[in-house]
Design an enzyme around this catalytic site. Structure first.
Site, PDB file in Angstrom:
ATOM      1  N   THR A 169      33.907  39.525  29.595  1.00 55.41           N
ATOM      2  CA  THR A 169      33.516  37.904  29.279  1.00 55.41           C
ATOM      3  C   THR A 169      32.319  37.796  30.332  1.00 55.41           C
ATOM      4  O   THR A 169      31.727  38.606  30.980  1.00 55.41           O
ATOM      5  CB  THR A 169      34.713  37.286  30.048  1.00 55.41           C
ATOM      6  N   THR A 180      47.618  34.404  42.678  1.00 58.30           N
ATOM      7  CA  THR A 180      46.967  33.596  43.715  1.00 58.30           C
ATOM      8  C   THR A 180      47.882  32.578  44.575  1.00 58.30           C
ATOM      9  O   THR A 180      48.911  32.174  44.021  1.00 58.30           O
ATOM     10  CB  THR A 180      45.935  32.993  42.896  1.00 58.30           C
ATOM     11  N   ASP A 181      47.250  32.501  45.803  1.00 55.88           N
ATOM     12  CA  ASP A 181      48.131  31.478  46.619  1.00 55.88           C
ATOM     13  C   ASP A 181      47.924  30.019  45.695  1.00 55.88           C
ATOM     14  O   ASP A 181      48.745  29.111  46.184  1.00 55.88           O
ATOM     15  CB  ASP A 181      47.323  31.312  47.911  1.00 55.88           C
ATOM     16  N   SER A 212      48.232  28.026  34.677  1.00 52.66           N
ATOM     17  CA  SER A 212      48.392  29.573  33.835  1.00 52.66           C
ATOM     18  C   SER A 212      48.574  30.483  34.813  1.00 52.66           C
ATOM     19  O   SER A 212      49.380  31.348  34.139  1.00 52.66           O
ATOM     20  CB  SER A 212      47.187  29.469  33.287  1.00 52.66           C
ATOM     21  N   LYS A 213      48.209  30.725  36.033  1.00 48.08           N
ATOM     22  CA  LYS A 213      48.642  31.875  36.701  1.00 48.08           C
ATOM     23  C   LYS A 213      50.314  31.807  37.272  1.00 48.08           C
ATOM     24  O   LYS A 213      50.757  32.549  37.185  1.00 48.08           O
ATOM     25  CB  LYS A 213      47.839  32.034  38.150  1.00 48.08           C
ATOM     26  N   ASN A 244      41.525  33.142  49.023  1.00 45.31           N
ATOM     27  CA  ASN A 244      40.198  33.276  48.468  1.00 45.31           C
ATOM     28  C   ASN A 244      39.629  34.414  49.094  1.00 45.31           C
ATOM     29  O   ASN A 244      39.596  34.708  50.213  1.00 45.31           O
ATOM     30  CB  ASN A 244      39.405  32.058  48.855  1.00 45.31           C
TER      31      ASN A 244
HETATM   32  P1  NAD Z   1      36.659  37.609  38.096  1.00 44.72           P
HETATM   33  O1  NAD Z   1      36.637  36.375  37.075  1.00 44.72           O
HETATM   34  O2  NAD Z   1      35.599  38.061  38.539  1.00 44.72           O
HETATM   35  O3  NAD Z   1      36.984  38.809  36.935  1.00 44.72           O
HETATM   36  C1  NAD Z   1      37.914  38.711  35.691  1.00 44.72           C
HETATM   37  C2  NAD Z   1      37.885  39.983  34.864  1.00 44.72           C
HETATM   38  O4  NAD Z   1      38.809  39.987  33.829  1.00 44.72           O
HETATM   39  C3  NAD Z   1      36.319  40.082  34.354  1.00 44.72           C
HETATM   40  O5  NAD Z   1      35.786  41.394  34.342  1.00 44.72           O
HETATM   41  C4  NAD Z   1      36.680  39.748  32.934  1.00 44.72           C
HETATM   42  O6  NAD Z   1      35.842  40.241  32.010  1.00 44.72           O
HETATM   43  C5  NAD Z   1      38.268  40.063  32.471  1.00 44.72           C
HETATM   44  N1  NAD Z   1      38.837  39.304  31.624  1.00 44.72           N
HETATM   45  C6  NAD Z   1      39.035  37.985  31.410  1.00 44.72           C
HETATM   46  N2  NAD Z   1      39.718  37.849  30.249  1.00 44.72           N
HETATM   47  C7  NAD Z   1      40.107  39.180  29.706  1.00 44.72           C
HETATM   48  C8  NAD Z   1      40.740  39.582  28.744  1.00 44.72           C
HETATM   49  N3  NAD Z   1      41.661  38.476  28.017  1.00 44.72           N
HETATM   50  N4  NAD Z   1      41.172  40.781  28.470  1.00 44.72           N
HETATM   51  C9  NAD Z   1      40.463  41.749  29.151  1.00 44.72           C
HETATM   52  N5  NAD Z   1      39.885  41.438  30.344  1.00 44.72           N
HETATM   53  C10 NAD Z   1      39.532  40.095  30.695  1.00 44.72           C
HETATM   54  O7  NAD Z   1      38.064  37.498  38.725  1.00 44.72           O
HETATM   55  P2  NAD Z   1      38.323  37.817  39.961  1.00 44.72           P
HETATM   56  O8  NAD Z   1      38.120  37.125  41.015  1.00 44.72           O
HETATM   57  O9  NAD Z   1      38.124  39.482  40.451  1.00 44.72           O
HETATM   58  O10 NAD Z   1      39.909  37.980  40.239  1.00 44.72           O
HETATM   59  C11 NAD Z   1      40.741  38.941  39.820  1.00 44.72           C
HETATM   60  C12 NAD Z   1      42.349  38.418  39.752  1.00 44.72           C
HETATM   61  O11 NAD Z   1      42.571  37.957  41.200  1.00 44.72           O
HETATM   62  C13 NAD Z   1      42.570  37.169  39.004  1.00 44.72           C
HETATM   63  O12 NAD Z   1      43.879  37.553  38.369  1.00 44.72           O
HETATM   64  C14 NAD Z   1      42.698  36.238  39.970  1.00 44.72           C
HETATM   65  O13 NAD Z   1      43.420  35.103  39.526  1.00 44.72           O
HETATM   66  C15 NAD Z   1      43.251  36.659  41.276  1.00 44.72           C
HETATM   67  N6  NAD Z   1      42.680  35.956  42.355  1.00 44.72           N
HETATM   68  C16 NAD Z   1      41.260  36.158  42.576  1.00 44.72           C
HETATM   69  C17 NAD Z   1      40.913  35.368  43.900  1.00 44.72           C
HETATM   70  C18 NAD Z   1      39.653  35.351  44.361  1.00 44.72           C
HETATM   71  O14 NAD Z   1      39.344  34.763  45.246  1.00 44.72           O
HETATM   72  N7  NAD Z   1      38.622  35.643  43.533  1.00 44.72           N
HETATM   73  C19 NAD Z   1      41.898  34.661  44.798  1.00 44.72           C
HETATM   74  C20 NAD Z   1      43.133  34.739  44.199  1.00 44.72           C
HETATM   75  C21 NAD Z   1      43.544  35.530  43.337  1.00 44.72           C
HETATM   76  P1  TYD Z   2      36.044  28.098  44.367  1.00 48.98           P
HETATM   77  O1  TYD Z   2      35.060  29.436  44.956  1.00 48.98           O
HETATM   78  O2  TYD Z   2      35.982  27.662  42.961  1.00 48.98           O
HETATM   79  O3  TYD Z   2      37.572  28.508  44.793  1.00 48.98           O
HETATM   80  P2  TYD Z   2      38.800  27.749  44.796  1.00 48.98           P
HETATM   81  O4  TYD Z   2      39.583  28.724  43.605  1.00 48.98           O
HETATM   82  O5  TYD Z   2      39.487  28.084  46.182  1.00 48.98           O
HETATM   83  O6  TYD Z   2      38.742  26.400  44.362  1.00 48.98           O
HETATM   84  O7  TYD Z   2      35.908  27.032  45.666  1.00 48.98           O
HETATM   85  C1  TYD Z   2      36.008  27.173  46.970  1.00 48.98           C
HETATM   86  C2  TYD Z   2      36.158  25.911  47.770  1.00 48.98           C
HETATM   87  O8  TYD Z   2      34.716  25.324  47.621  1.00 48.98           O
HETATM   88  C3  TYD Z   2      36.762  24.860  46.861  1.00 48.98           C
HETATM   89  O9  TYD Z   2      37.206  23.756  48.083  1.00 48.98           O
HETATM   90  C4  TYD Z   2      35.771  23.934  46.136  1.00 48.98           C
HETATM   91  C5  TYD Z   2      34.560  23.946  46.983  1.00 48.98           C
HETATM   92  N1  TYD Z   2      33.428  24.188  46.257  1.00 48.98           N
HETATM   93  C6  TYD Z   2      32.164  23.458  46.453  1.00 48.98           C
HETATM   94  O10 TYD Z   2      32.194  22.590  47.584  1.00 48.98           O
HETATM   95  N2  TYD Z   2      30.976  23.664  45.869  1.00 48.98           N
HETATM   96  C7  TYD Z   2      30.890  24.355  44.954  1.00 48.98           C
HETATM   97  O11 TYD Z   2      29.835  24.333  44.164  1.00 48.98           O
HETATM   98  C8  TYD Z   2      31.851  25.128  44.481  1.00 48.98           C
HETATM   99  C9  TYD Z   2      32.047  26.349  43.189  1.00 48.98           C
HETATM  100  C10 TYD Z   2      33.111  25.056  45.333  1.00 48.98           C
END
Ligand code: NAD
Ligand code: TYD
Length: 335
Positions: free
Chosen positions: A36, A124-125, A152-153, A178
């Site tokens: 995506t 996720t938290d 959804s999560k 995060n």
């Molecule tokens: P991201 O958005 O960077 O990456 C998501 C990946 O999933 C992408 O490569 C995308 O192409 C793929 N994808 C999306 N829909 C798909 C589908 N239908 N089939 C196959 N692939 C698909 O996400 P991330 O930040 O790396 O997060 C990864 C996981 O960790 C997620 O499940 C998210 O909920 C969880 N998570 C992330 C954070 C964070 O801070 N980034 C925190 C808590 C939990």
């Molecule tokens: P984000 O990275 O979207 O993660 P979360 O899933 O925790 O919302 O945002 C982190 C925090 O930063 C959240 O409190 C929203 C805030 N935020 C801004 O203040 N400005 C921005 O442009 C974005 C994307 C997030």
């Protein structure tokens, strides 16, 4: 040993695959990713030609491809694939329900059918909702998701739980705070702040900027997932966090300071609807049971991360071209 990773072309998934290839030279990894807007093959360019790594482009909602990959009987499935951005889920929730709920269902069904022995659901938290100024989320905190993304999560987590309970399916759930680090798509807070600051653009701070997030360095997170995959108890939930709480405004100021940019770039903008005030993880369970704790000090991890983005400006320019601009123009036109 061989594992199937979903969503490995995204931020945490690509960090996880790279980490596992470094630590386990004999491990075979298949990465199923739809690519995506958030998925990017450049995130794993260094693994091209690696005989222990295979990329498969596909949708986790496509049972045919999922069944095919599960029939290779991976020793473990690590499920990262998801729609992940809260702001996007406010504008359009359907893809969140499809990928995060239906996609998880498809993986569970196929893995159950093939008697896969380990399934790690990366959650996720945010499923716990928002905290007051004190206290932390434990694994017993009731689910109280506030955004379509976190709902959804939470739905996916409950489905996983039901498979464990009803089908004795060997799944585990991790819930992390995060993440920050290399290859995070710059719609998320930290890389967005870094990218805008380097370009001398305004840094959009939602509301009063005092919302709190508990920042976890992606590599520390990968180490935790590895430990849960290998040593975690089936059916259990493990919270993963950094005990590292910062207000958004404090983080934005640190970024500006590190880049030598003026605070006049800070711009308070209209708040996100339903914006969760505070997240904080109690990581006591994984610490005690699996001997894991976050090791990276935030100031060090942040400095490393900022340097990484500055050294990868071509990556930033590439992922922020095209659709990205359209997305931001649309988002900010509404604020
Ligand atoms: P991201 O958005 O960077 O990456 C998501 C990946 O999933 C992408 O490569 C995308 O192409 C793929 N994808 C999306 N829909 C798909 C589908 N239908 N089939 C196959 N692939 C698909 O996400 P991330 O930040 O790396 O997060 C990864 C996981 O960790 C997620 O499940 C998210 O909920 C969880 N998570 C992330 C954070 C964070 O801070 N980034 C925190 C808590 C939990
Ligand atoms: P984000 O990275 O979207 O993660 P979360 O899933 O925790 O919302 O945002 C982190 C925090 O930063 C959240 O409190 C929203 C805030 N935020 C801004 O203040 N400005 C921005 O442009 C974005 C994307 C997030």
């Amino acid at each position: 040993m061989k594992i199937l990773v979903t969503g490995g072309a995204g931020f945490i998934g690509s960090n996880f695959i790279r980490y596992m290839r470094e630590v386990y030279p004999d491990l075979f990894i298949t990465n199923l990713d739809k690519l995506t807007y958030a998925g990017n093959l450049d995130n794993l360019r260094d693994l091209e030609g690696d005989s222990h790594y295979r990329f498969v482009r596909g949708d986790i909602c496509d049972l045919q491809i999922v069944n095919e990959l599960m029939s290779a009987r991976p020793d473990a499935v690590i499920h990262f694939a998801a729609e992940t951005h809260v702001d996007r889920s406010i504008h359009e929730a359907r893809s969140f329900v499809e990928t995060n709920v239906l996609g998880t269902y498809c993986l569970l069904e196929a893995a159950r059918e093939q008697r896969v022995e380990r399934f790690v659901q990366i959650s996720t938290d945010e499923v716990y909702g928002s905290l007051p100024p004190s206290g932390r989320f434990t694994e017993e905190t009731p689910l109280s998701p506030n955004s379509p993304y976190s709902a959804s999560k939470a739905a996916a987590d409950l489905l996983v739980r039901s498979y464990v309970h009803t089908h004795r399916f060997p799944a585990l759930i991790t819930r992390c705070s995060n993440n920050y680090g290399a290859y995070q798509f710059p719609e998320k807070f930290l890389p967005l702040m870094i990218n805008n600051a380097r370009l001398g653009k305004k840094l959009p701070i939602y509301g009063d900027g005092e919302n709190v997030r508990d920042w976890l360095f992606a590599r520390d997170h990968c180490r935790a997932i590895d430990r849960v995959m290998r040593k975690g108890r089936v059916g259990e939930i493990y919270n993963i966090g950094g005990h590292n709480e910062w207000q958004n405004i404090e983080v934005a100021r640190l970024v500006l300071k590190e880049l030598g940019k003026p605070e006049s770039l800070l711009q308070f903008v209209q708040d996100r609807p339903g914006h969760d005030r505070r997240y904080a993880i109690d990581a006591g369970k994984i610490g005690k049971e699996l001997d894991w704790k976050a090791e990276t000090k935030f100031e060090d991890g942040l400095r490393w991360t900022i340097r990484w983005y500055l050294e990868h400006e071509a990556w930033l320019d590439q992922v922020t071209s095209g659709d990205y601009r359209t997305y931001y123009e649309r988002m900010y036109a509404k604020r």
